[in-house]
Design an enzyme around this catalytic site. Structure first.
Site, PDB file in Angstrom:
ATOM      1  N   VAL A  69       0.796  -1.320   0.005  1.00  0.00           N
ATOM      2  CA  VAL A  69       0.058  -0.064   0.041  1.00  0.00           C
ATOM      3  C   VAL A  69       0.798   1.229   0.200  1.00  0.00           C
ATOM      4  O   VAL A  69       0.331   2.349  -0.283  1.00  0.00           O
ATOM      5  CB  VAL A  69      -0.897   0.076   1.368  1.00  0.00           C
ATOM      6  CG1 VAL A  69      -2.142  -1.168   1.157  1.00  0.00           C
ATOM      7  CG2 VAL A  69      -0.318  -0.107   2.687  1.00  0.00           C
ATOM      8  N   ASN A  95      -7.896  -1.402   5.350  1.00  0.00           N
ATOM      9  CA  ASN A  95      -7.655  -2.132   6.602  1.00  0.00           C
ATOM     10  C   ASN A  95      -6.124  -2.266   7.220  1.00  0.00           C
ATOM     11  O   ASN A  95      -5.723  -2.533   8.312  1.00  0.00           O
ATOM     12  CB  ASN A  95      -8.054  -3.610   6.384  1.00  0.00           C
ATOM     13  CG  ASN A  95      -7.851  -4.523   7.654  1.00  0.00           C
ATOM     14  OD1 ASN A  95      -8.263  -4.362   8.761  1.00  0.00           O
ATOM     15  ND2 ASN A  95      -6.794  -5.405   7.158  1.00  0.00           N
ATOM     16  N   SER A 147      -9.168   2.783  15.246  1.00  0.00           N
ATOM     17  CA  SER A 147      -8.900   1.954  16.337  1.00  0.00           C
ATOM     18  C   SER A 147      -9.410   2.845  17.541  1.00  0.00           C
ATOM     19  O   SER A 147      -9.605   4.131  17.342  1.00  0.00           O
ATOM     20  CB  SER A 147      -7.328   1.993  16.547  1.00  0.00           C
ATOM     21  OG  SER A 147      -7.035   1.406  17.905  1.00  0.00           O
ATOM     22  N   TYR A 160       0.897   5.259  17.253  1.00  0.00           N
ATOM     23  CA  TYR A 160      -0.147   4.415  16.644  1.00  0.00           C
ATOM     24  C   TYR A 160      -1.343   5.145  16.602  1.00  0.00           C
ATOM     25  O   TYR A 160      -2.190   5.229  15.691  1.00  0.00           O
ATOM     26  CB  TYR A 160      -0.339   2.940  17.133  1.00  0.00           C
ATOM     27  CG  TYR A 160      -1.160   2.093  16.565  1.00  0.00           C
ATOM     28  CD1 TYR A 160      -1.072   1.630  15.363  1.00  0.00           C
ATOM     29  CD2 TYR A 160      -2.365   1.986  17.292  1.00  0.00           C
ATOM     30  CE1 TYR A 160      -2.213   0.770  14.681  1.00  0.00           C
ATOM     31  CE2 TYR A 160      -3.076   1.025  16.950  1.00  0.00           C
ATOM     32  CZ  TYR A 160      -3.363   0.376  15.563  1.00  0.00           C
ATOM     33  OH  TYR A 160      -4.127  -0.294  15.018  1.00  0.00           O
ATOM     34  N   ALA A 162      -2.010   8.312  16.961  1.00  0.00           N
ATOM     35  CA  ALA A 162      -1.829   9.486  16.086  1.00  0.00           C
ATOM     36  C   ALA A 162      -2.185   9.069  14.718  1.00  0.00           C
ATOM     37  O   ALA A 162      -2.901   9.802  14.131  1.00  0.00           O
ATOM     38  CB  ALA A 162      -0.601  10.135  16.468  1.00  0.00           C
ATOM     39  N   LYS A 164      -3.950   6.694  13.714  1.00  0.00           N
ATOM     40  CA  LYS A 164      -5.254   6.246  13.411  1.00  0.00           C
ATOM     41  C   LYS A 164      -6.098   7.356  13.854  1.00  0.00           C
ATOM     42  O   LYS A 164      -7.262   7.695  13.204  1.00  0.00           O
ATOM     43  CB  LYS A 164      -5.669   5.158  14.366  1.00  0.00           C
ATOM     44  CG  LYS A 164      -4.997   3.804  14.261  1.00  0.00           C
ATOM     45  CD  LYS A 164      -5.427   3.344  12.871  1.00  0.00           C
ATOM     46  CE  LYS A 164      -4.906   1.897  12.405  1.00  0.00           C
ATOM     47  NZ  LYS A 164      -5.318   1.245  11.054  1.00  0.00           N
TER      48      LYS A 164
END
Length: 252
Positions: A69, A95, A147, A160, A162, A164
């Site tokens: 990605v 995802n 999340s 992490y 931040a 999301k």
């Protein structure tokens, strides 16, 4: 599955990060409900056996599609090939994600860049690309996997959360911008889930997190997949710009 239950019949979906966990379960549930699913993974050939077995067992249609990605050139090439085959893309599930748990003061710069590249920048790039195809048909549902920590924070997960959190903000703005094309954009914010990501977690710490969940159990990928089917279907045709917390009513 009964035809009357195949609520995604004829729709075409792309699910990134479908090699395991939540992504794999979402791809399976979309396909069981009638969607033609393009399941993405980085490693060439890694989904071929699973897809073949699943399609045979459930009379479904999962097609592996391989790209990283964060590799925009390869991503665009593969998505254009997908478009040539289908002439429509109705559903996108962003995802793919990566997580490193590190405390402030011990944050690794390479991990920071990787998390933002996969969790945030790739979501923006792929949404931008897929939205152009959805505009042609004046229809689409984009589902971003965020999340629970993006909403409430978590010790050791500052970066992490931040990445999301940025996904949630992007979701809300994209929903406003793309609504005139009848493209809906929503996010799912899963809580603690029984996936490979929790492997190696210290048991006592894990139990403390489970104890905060009102429904008294850890989440399952299927819980999230059911939410994705709803958001992908016409049952949610007037729902956009929302963040659906599938977390068992967790109290952080």
């Amino acid at each position: 599955m009964d035809n009357e239950k195949r609520i995604l019949e004829g729709k075409v979906a792309l699910v990134t990060g479908a090699s395991r966990g939540i992504g794999k379960c979402i791809a399976e549930e979309l396909a069981k409900n009638g969607a033609i699913v393009y399941a993405n993974a980085r490693k060439d050939g890694s989904l071929d056996e699973w897809a073949g077995q699943f399609n045979h067992e459930f009379n479904a249609m999962i097609n592996p599609i391989y790209f990283d990605v964060t590799d925009n050139d390869r991503m665009r090439k593969e998505v254009f090939e997908m478009w040539k085959q289908t002439k429509k893309i109705n559903i996108l599930v962003n995802n793919a994600g990566v997580e490193y748990n590190e405390n402030i003061g011990m944050l690794n710069k390479e991990h920071i860049l990787e998390m933002f590249s996969v969790n945030t920048f790739a979501v923006i790039e792929l949404t931008q690309l897929i939205a152009k195809f959805m505009m042609r048909n004046n229809n689409g549902s984009i589902i971003n996997i965020a999340s629970v920590v993006a909403r409430y924070g978590a010790s050791g997960q500052s970066v992490y959360s931040a990445t999301k959190g940025a996904v949630i903000s992007f979701t809300k703005s994209a929903a406003k911008e793309l609504g005139k094309y009848q493209i809906r954009v929503n996010a799912i914010a899963p809580g603690l889930n029984d996936t490979e990501m929790i492997m190696g977690t210290e048991p006592e710490y894990l139990q403390k997190r489970i104890d905060r969940i009102a429904l008294g159990r850890i989440g399952k990928p299927m819980d999230v997949a059911k939410g994705a089917v709803f958001l992908a279907s016409d049952m949610s045709e007037y729902l956009s710009g929302q963040v659906i917390g599938i977390d068992g009513a967790v109290s952080m």
